[in-house]
Design a protein around this motif. Sequence first.
Motif, mmCIF file in Angstrom:
data_model
loop_
_atom_site.group_PDB
_atom_site.id
_atom_site.type_symbol
_atom_site.label_atom_id
_atom_site.label_comp_id
_atom_site.label_asym_id
_atom_site.label_seq_id
_atom_site.Cartn_x
_atom_site.Cartn_y
_atom_site.Cartn_z
ATOM 1 N N ASP A 25 -1.257 3.147 0.898
ATOM 2 C CA ASP A 25 -0.433 1.978 0.560
ATOM 3 C C ASP A 25 0.764 1.880 1.516
ATOM 4 O O ASP A 25 1.141 0.780 1.956
ATOM 5 C CB ASP A 25 0.064 2.085 -0.889
ATOM 6 N N ARG A 27 0.791 2.984 4.546
ATOM 7 C CA ARG A 27 0.235 2.551 5.838
ATOM 8 C C ARG A 27 0.054 1.041 5.863
ATOM 9 O O ARG A 27 0.402 0.362 6.853
ATOM 10 C CB ARG A 27 -1.107 3.244 6.083
ATOM 11 N N LEU A 28 -0.468 0.482 4.775
ATOM 12 C CA LEU A 28 -0.694 -0.962 4.723
ATOM 13 C C LEU A 28 0.622 -1.737 4.786
ATOM 14 O O LEU A 28 0.710 -2.780 5.450
ATOM 15 C CB LEU A 28 -1.456 -1.318 3.430
ATOM 16 N N LYS A 29 1.652 -1.222 4.124
ATOM 17 C CA LYS A 29 2.962 -1.886 4.167
ATOM 18 C C LYS A 29 3.544 -1.840 5.574
ATOM 19 O O LYS A 29 4.143 -2.813 6.051
ATOM 20 C CB LYS A 29 3.921 -1.219 3.177
ATOM 21 N N VAL A 31 1.859 -1.708 8.345
ATOM 22 C CA VAL A 31 1.076 -2.653 9.160
ATOM 23 C C VAL A 31 1.574 -4.074 8.938
ATOM 24 O O VAL A 31 1.728 -4.857 9.882
ATOM 25 C CB VAL A 31 -0.427 -2.533 8.819
ATOM 26 N N GLU A 32 1.846 -4.439 7.669
ATOM 27 C CA GLU A 32 2.335 -5.783 7.353
ATOM 28 C C GLU A 32 3.675 -6.067 8.036
ATOM 29 O O GLU A 32 3.934 -7.188 8.481
ATOM 30 C CB GLU A 32 2.486 -5.938 5.843
ATOM 31 N N LYS A 33 4.516 -5.034 8.131
ATOM 32 C CA LYS A 33 5.849 -5.213 8.728
ATOM 33 C C LYS A 33 5.850 -5.024 10.240
ATOM 34 O O LYS A 33 6.884 -5.168 10.881
ATOM 35 C CB LYS A 33 6.834 -4.241 8.093
ATOM 36 N N GLY A 34 4.682 -4.672 10.790
ATOM 37 C CA GLY A 34 4.593 -4.470 12.228
ATOM 38 C C GLY A 34 5.183 -3.166 12.703
ATOM 39 O O GLY A 34 5.484 -2.999 13.889
ATOM 40 N N THR A 37 2.551 3.285 12.725
ATOM 41 C CA THR A 37 1.778 3.947 11.669
ATOM 42 C C THR A 37 1.172 5.275 12.133
ATOM 43 O O THR A 37 0.383 5.872 11.404
ATOM 44 C CB THR A 37 0.642 3.023 11.192
#
Length: 401
Positions: A25, A27-29, A31-34, A37
């Motif tokens: 989770d 990691r996904l956040k 990625v969303e914020k650029g 990771t």
Amino acid sequence: MSAPEIKEIVENLGRAFEEFKSTNDARLKAVEKGGATGDIEVKLGNIDKALTDLGDLKGRLEAVEKKGNRPGVGGDAAALAAEHKQAFGRFMRKGDDSGFAELEAKSLSVGSDADGGFAVPEELDRNIIQLERDAVPMRSVCNVITVGNEEYKRLVNLGGAASGWVGEEDARPDTGTPRLASVAPFFGELYANPKATQKSLDDMYFDAEAWLGEEVALEFADKESAAFTAGDGVKKPKGFLAYANAATGDATRPLGTLQFIVSGAAATITPDALIDLIYALKQGYRKNAAFMLNSLTLPVLRKLKDADGNYLWRPGLDADAPSTLHSKPVVENDDMPIVAAGSLALAFGDFKRGYTIADVRGTRVLRDPYTNKPFVSFYTTKRVGGGLMNSNAIKLLKISA
């Protein structure tokens, strides 16, 4: 192996899964914020490996516990089996085959000196099969039968029997005759030729039977797993992946052709594709269906979520419970293709109804102390078949190009 030890492994597995979810989770956040990771990916990879290792350890401990609880054989059969085992031990260690043929006749074992070897004792034969089952994923989920020869065939109903509605006094005309077809496994002979020194065989503390069983099972397991999965059927079983496949449904697809569902995204698996794969299988087959995949595909599936954000993969956190995907068991088979464009990376189905493994009764051993001195070779053979029986019972997921 005690139940508390298994319980501890299960608890560690549960904690690792919770850590995996929270790390993914994060990691996904990121990625969303650029954001970067890299460190999270490394941590996620380590947790993923820990999940796999804990799952494997849990399976091994449960297998040991089951083996310890396995009931023995009683009565005259036990006495005959013990006598056969002693005779086989003399044959292995010293080449003494006196009385062996008579014992085999009494126990109705297959194989004799005239056939080029002696049948192994029933206990060792079962142990070899059990060791193979532990090492060959297909044996754990498919229909496994023992046959006396290679003439085994099975009839399949292709339908065609007509019916209709009638009134109480209406005539009942003849209906169509059902169409039947026969399907059969493809057979081949497996052999192994393990060697031991005569000195080791003379050592009373050397368990010759256990050594032979383990050596042979390891060799046979590697060959069987590959053949049952993707073998071409030439002097060996035909694997289910070697049969023809098409995108057409059950109503129009020819017998012996498997249906595939396209993954929906290039070189990966999507949650929607898994749903399509599950429901391409008719309801009657879904009840006992399982997923089969390469262990390298697990990291892809562990990261998938449904529309509500719930993870689709879950570890088996109860005794004897397997890992699941969409609440269906996950069977790891490293002879399955990995996720790559155009590969058939995932199978889903009722393998017990879809694929049959046929062991021809009797594993035989020929003792050879002459060819490769100072070693004694034990040329061991068995005949086994495998083939697709019901092509509607298994579906494949084809990765998009």
